[in-house]
Design a protein around this motif. Structure first.
Motif, PDB file in Angstrom:
ATOM      1  N   GLU A 298      -0.139  44.863 -59.753  1.00 30.00           N
ATOM      2  CA  GLU A 298      -1.148  44.079 -60.453  1.00 30.00           C
ATOM      3  C   GLU A 298      -0.456  43.078 -61.369  1.00 30.00           C
ATOM      4  O   GLU A 298       0.542  43.402 -62.024  1.00 30.00           O
ATOM      5  N   ALA A 299      -0.959  41.887 -61.412  1.00 28.01           N
ATOM      6  CA  ALA A 299      -0.367  40.824 -62.211  1.00 28.01           C
ATOM      7  C   ALA A 299      -0.286  41.240 -63.675  1.00 28.01           C
ATOM      8  O   ALA A 299      -1.218  41.828 -64.225  1.00 28.01           O
ATOM      9  N   GLY A 300       0.856  40.936 -64.316  1.00 28.87           N
ATOM     10  CA  GLY A 300       1.047  41.208 -65.733  1.00 28.87           C
ATOM     11  C   GLY A 300       1.663  42.556 -66.033  1.00 28.87           C
ATOM     12  O   GLY A 300       2.027  42.820 -67.193  1.00 28.87           O
ATOM     13  N   ARG A 301       1.833  43.429 -65.048  1.00 26.76           N
ATOM     14  CA  ARG A 301       2.406  44.758 -65.305  1.00 26.76           C
ATOM     15  C   ARG A 301       3.893  44.787 -64.951  1.00 26.76           C
ATOM     16  O   ARG A 301       4.358  44.076 -64.062  1.00 26.76           O
ATOM     17  N   ARG A 302       4.654  45.632 -65.672  1.00 25.06           N
ATOM     18  CA  ARG A 302       6.066  45.844 -65.377  1.00 25.06           C
ATOM     19  C   ARG A 302       6.207  47.104 -64.518  1.00 25.06           C
ATOM     20  O   ARG A 302       5.574  48.127 -64.779  1.00 25.06           O
ATOM     21  N   TYR A 303       7.058  47.018 -63.496  1.00 23.89           N
ATOM     22  CA  TYR A 303       7.295  48.140 -62.590  1.00 23.89           C
ATOM     23  C   TYR A 303       8.790  48.464 -62.606  1.00 23.89           C
ATOM     24  O   TYR A 303       9.642  47.571 -62.694  1.00 23.89           O
ATOM     25  N   THR A 304       9.104  49.761 -62.509  1.00 19.64           N
ATOM     26  CA  THR A 304      10.507  50.207 -62.544  1.00 19.64           C
ATOM     27  C   THR A 304      10.842  50.925 -61.240  1.00 19.64           C
ATOM     28  O   THR A 304      10.208  51.918 -60.880  1.00 19.64           O
ATOM     29  N   LEU A 305      11.854  50.399 -60.566  1.00 17.82           N
ATOM     30  CA  LEU A 305      12.333  50.983 -59.311  1.00 17.82           C
ATOM     31  C   LEU A 305      13.446  51.973 -59.619  1.00 17.82           C
ATOM     32  O   LEU A 305      14.332  51.710 -60.441  1.00 17.82           O
ATOM     33  N   GLN A 306      13.399  53.120 -58.957  1.00 19.17           N
ATOM     34  CA  GLN A 306      14.388  54.184 -59.155  1.00 19.17           C
ATOM     35  C   GLN A 306      15.103  54.447 -57.840  1.00 19.17           C
ATOM     36  O   GLN A 306      14.473  54.727 -56.829  1.00 19.17           O
ATOM     37  N   ILE A 307      16.448  54.328 -57.850  1.00 18.63           N
ATOM     38  CA  ILE A 307      17.254  54.572 -56.645  1.00 18.63           C
ATOM     39  C   ILE A 307      18.217  55.710 -56.955  1.00 18.63           C
ATOM     40  O   ILE A 307      19.052  55.601 -57.863  1.00 18.63           O
ATOM     41  N   ALA A 308      18.107  56.827 -56.221  1.00 19.01           N
ATOM     42  CA  ALA A 308      18.915  58.022 -56.488  1.00 19.01           C
ATOM     43  C   ALA A 308      19.758  58.362 -55.272  1.00 19.01           C
ATOM     44  O   ALA A 308      19.326  58.199 -54.128  1.00 19.01           O
ATOM     45  N   ALA A 309      20.980  58.842 -55.515  1.00 19.70           N
ATOM     46  CA  ALA A 309      21.876  59.280 -54.440  1.00 19.70           C
ATOM     47  C   ALA A 309      21.541  60.717 -54.066  1.00 19.70           C
ATOM     48  O   ALA A 309      21.772  61.637 -54.847  1.00 19.70           O
ATOM     49  N   GLU A 310      20.976  60.900 -52.880  1.00 19.25           N
ATOM     50  CA  GLU A 310      20.700  62.259 -52.413  1.00 19.25           C
ATOM     51  C   GLU A 310      21.979  62.927 -51.927  1.00 19.25           C
ATOM     52  O   GLU A 310      22.198  64.107 -52.169  1.00 19.25           O
TER      53      GLU A 310
END
Length: 869
Positions: free
Chosen positions: A435-447
């Protein structure tokens, strides 16, 4: 005498002297002495490289770097390459992949001086694979370059030749030479090289080659009590290495200079040759030793690991200068009260940690800020340890759907997620709504594993059009974010039931959806079930339908199925091009399962079921009733009949059928390839190339082979009374309530259940049998009668109730013998092996030796009143 090189009388006398003082010293050219300086520690405070350094211990627990893909050249007294911790051999198939002996001018650089061990000890610090006394880089390959003779004498000319050899052969092996270790030095103490230095051109060339050169700083500080280095450590083209003890302070013997790196060098336990202890056979010993000679290989091994980490981080040109600068920048500072100077102590964990740092944060709070979504194309990063997590955030300046395309290097397997949001996962595609105006955080983990990753972003702005999934046969949409009014458009792949259902009931409170036709007419609304909500229509092939969701919901699984249709009295199930899990259960109604979606149909209205697995690796599970039913099948096809119903299946790679009571009968047929059949009371199975049929609780099982291939059958007796019959018509194993029959198999094994088993062989070619094998030559054997008695006496029992075998063999090719507690032989072209049948009855036709047949019949018949039973 060493088994690896010839020796002479002079070596024995010299060996005695050297072993007495346990120190390797050699005479250099001209007046230079003590080319190699080394001391040993006789106390019990021995340490392996791993035990010595908490730094390295911490590194091992965090990363999987081990130096694989690189080779270290050890210029020293040679390497005892027969030591198991160094690979146990010499050449391209071993860890010590090659080398040269410049003292004896041959290609075998074995460390076999009478008191020699120095080069082997150094090599173990670099790369020992022992679980206790492990080296710094246990996966690295080694090259041994021997520059000392049997009497511990060396000269700079041999060292110079060895350095030139490294340049000439640096790419000769599977893994290139990236590092050279020189744990040797002349009696010198200066920051500058002596005017007689002869190795500078070679050092300059190796440095230009990108090779890291680790050199012992020297052990004579107590003689000079001032800053300075031994030669060749004083060369500006190499990395000089000093020693520290367990307290981290400089060793009192270590020469020092502002350029040195300090590494563990006191009481380090490592590999040594067998002859050092007078041991014969392969080397397997370890010994503790101290000196800058021990510290230099620690840095050599460390450079290998750092190079591996820097290359993983994306560095395209790693050389001695970049490695040395990074070691200095990440080192600990150590103060020396004698010289009143500070020196750099190696901190390998910190060096690798900082080499692998990327721009992304390690927590939500420290997440790197990527900017606006509309300007974002891709991000990359490094995950070098299991469990490591990168966080990166962006701002959505438009509403819409983001799709991620991920790629990974090396053996990295990463998990991608969105913090406090939910992803749409459809096969390999990962997407999410923003949604416009929101901040999103991507999480990348080593399995698992380690490597680089790259995430490419694609963005589709929100539109009033529904999400179009196109042609649907079977699709599972995981973790869907449902918003009020969200619509899916789907096209029926065939005439038949189009079923929409949610499968995670716990999160579906008040979730409703509706199905519309292409004209916008509402056809049906969802109803609640035990597993979720469900709605279905009978779709028309290639017609479009719209699924509209009502309300807002997070993490919903939605399944769309169009695999089942009805025609007259038939139910037809058609699989997809992928791997399908199908099911049929008979009872008061027909139960059909297609990839997790279940259906129920009237038993009276539908009497025929057709199941086609289609392409892929398909699995069908069927359950019968308590009535008697029959099954026939093989090679991907199956027919199941009973209780007024017929089920026909084809293109099925795996079929499991539970008889569920009653007198159920099965006929299984082989394929044209090699097949295996196993028959027992509770489970029988026919397995071939690409197909499997398993039967549970069938009372009659028949397996027919002969269409080709080399077929094998194995029959298992019950714990009751079983009868095994073998004849030209086939083989059967039967007991009360169960019978298994096989025919046409090239080999048959039969396994009895208890010591009461009994075997009866009828009309058998006894001359072939008797002479086949009793473990004796004809010259040493007793009479034919004695041999037959020995052969069978332990097999005969008068037990009135026992399992038994009936065998009928009329061909002159038939034979039978005892082997390893079993009976083995050939009857009518099939090979048999039979276990655990205790009692054996033999009767035979008169053959070439009728007296043997008569003897056999007489011995057996006296134990049984009815030999024909």
């Amino acid at each position: 005498m060493s088994p690896h090189k010839a020796a002479n009388t002079r070596r024995y006398s010299q060996c005695e002297i050297l072993e007495e003082r346990l120190a390797l010293t050699v005479q250099a050219i001209a007046d230079f002495s003590d080319l190699i300086q080394l001391s040993t520690n006789e106390t019990s405070q021995f340490s392996s490289v791993l035990e010595f350094s908490n730094d390295l211990d911490e590194l091992r627990s965090s990363y999987s770097f081990d130096g694989s893909g690189q080779t270290v050249a050890v210029i020293d007294s040679g390497i005892a390459w027969d030591h198991y911790a160094l690979g146990g051999g010499f050449g391209e198939d071993f860890r010590v992949v090659g080398g040269w002996d410049f003292a004896e001018n041959d290609s075998n650089p074995f460390d076999d001086g009478p008191a020699g061990f120095h080069g082997t000890h150094v090599a173990g610090i670099v790369g020992s694979q022992d679980s206790v006394h492990g080296g710094v880089a246990a996966g690295v390959d080694l090259v041994g370059l021997r520059v000392f003779d049997d009497f511990g004498r060396g000269n700079l000319e041999w060292v110079e030749q060895a350095l030139q050899w490294v340049h000439d052969h640096r790419h000769d092996y599977e893994n290139p030479i990236t590092t050279v270790n020189l744990s040797l030095g002349l009696n010198w103490n200066s920051a500058n090289i002596p005017n007689w230095a002869t190795l500078e051109d070679e050092f300059s060339q190796l440095k230009a080659d990108g090779i890291f050169i680790s050199v012992a700083a020297g052990n004579r500080f107590q003689s000079f009590l001032s800053e300075g280095l031994s030669y060749p450590a004083a060369s500006q083209h190499v990395v000089p290495v000093g020693s520290h003890g367990s307290d981290g302070d400089l060793s009192d013997f270590s020469q020092r200079d502002e350029r040195i790196l300090i590494a563990p060098g006191e009481s380090v336990q490592s590999t040594v040759p067998a002859q050092l202890f007078g041991q014969k056979g392969p080397s397997n010993r370890f010994m503790a030793s101290s000196g800058t000679s021990m510290a230099a290989p620690y840095v050599a091994g460390a450079s290998v690991l750092l190079r591996e980490a820097m290359e993983l981080a994306g560095s395209s040109s790693v050389d001695q200068e970049s490695l040395y600068d990074h070691f200095r920048q990440t080192a600990d500072d150590v103060y020396d009260s004698v010289t009143k100077s500070w020196y750099s102590r190696l901190n390998l964990t910190r060096a690798i940690d900082q080499a692998l740092q990327d721009q992304h944060g390690e927590s939500i709070e420290s997440a790197s800020k990527l900017g606006k979504l509309s300007e974002l194309e891709s991000i990359d990063g490094i995950l070098a340890r299991t469990g490591e997590i990168d966080f990166a955030s962006f701002v959505a300046d438009q509403s819409g759907r983001v799709t991620l395309l991920m790629s990974e290097s090396n053996d990295l397997k990463a998990i991608y997620d969105l913090v406090d949001e939910h992803l749409f996962i459809d096969g390999d595609e990962v997407s999410f709504e923003v949604e416009a105006g929101r901040r999103y955080t991507l999480q990348i983990a080593a399995e698992m594993g380690q490597g680089r990753y790259e995430v490419a972003f694609s963005f589709e702005p929100s539109t009033p059009e529904p999400v179009d999934f196109g042609l649907v046969q079977s699709k599972l949409l995981k973790n869907q974010t449902i918003r009020d009014g969200l619509t899916y458009q789907v096209i029926a792949s065939k005439n038949g039931f189009l079923t929409v259902e949610t499968t995670n009931q716990s999160s579906l409170e008040n979730l409703d959806f509706e199905i519309y036709d292409s004209s916008g007419n509402r056809l049906v609304s969802s109803v609640s079930t035990e597993s979720g909500d469900r709605a279905e229509v009978y779709g028309i092939k290639h017609e479009q339908y719209t699924v509209k969701f009502l309300g807002n919901h997070q993490s919903v699984d939605v399944r769309l199925t169009n695999m089942v249709r009805v025609v007259d009295s038939r139910i037809i199930v058609v699989g997809t091009a992928g791997n399908d899990v199908l099911g049929y259960a008979s009872g008061d109604v027909h139960h059909i399962t297609a990839n997790g979606t279940t259906y129920e149909f009237s038993k009276s209205a539908f009497t025929r079921i057709r199941i086609n697995g289609g392409a892929g690796n398909d699995d069908l599970k069927m359950v019968g009733t308590s009535h008697s039913e029959t099954l026939s099948g093989g090679n991907g096809r199956v027919a199941f009949r009973g209780n007024g119903t017929e089920v026909i299946g084809r293109n099925l790679e795996s079929v499991e059928v539970d008889g569920n009571g009653g007198m159920d009968t099965a006929i299984l047929k082989d394929s044209t390839g090699s097949d295996r059949f196993t028959g027992s009371l509770h489970l029988s199975e026919m397995v071939g190339d690409g197909f499997r049929i398993s039967l549970n609780e069938f009372t009659r099982v028949n397996a027919i082979a002969g269409r080709g291939g080399n077929d094998f059958a194995e029959l298992h007796a019950t714990d009751g009374v079983d009868v095994l019959r073998i004849s030209e018509n086939g083989t059967s194993l039967s007991s009360q309530g169960f019978r298994c029959y096989v025919k046409g198999f090239e080999a048959v094994n039969v396994i009895g259940h208890s010591a009461n088993d009994r075997e009866i062989v009828r009309s058998f070619n006894l001359p072939e049998l008797v002479t086949s094998s009793f473990g004796k030559s004809s010259e040493a054997a007793e009479s034919e009668e004695d041999r037959f008695s020995d052969r069978h006496s332990a097999q005969i029992s008068t037990s009135p109730v026992a399992d038994r075998v009936v065998m009928r063999g009329l061909s002159s090719e038939d034979s039978m013998a005892q082997l390893d507690g079993s009976l083995t032989g050939v009857v009518f072209g099939s090979q048999f092996r039979i276990w655990n049948f205790r009692d054996v009855d033999w009767s035979a036709e008169l053959g070439e030796k009728p007296e043997l047949s008569l003897i056999a019949v007489e011995k057996v018949y006296q134990c049984y009143a009815d030999p024909d039973a």
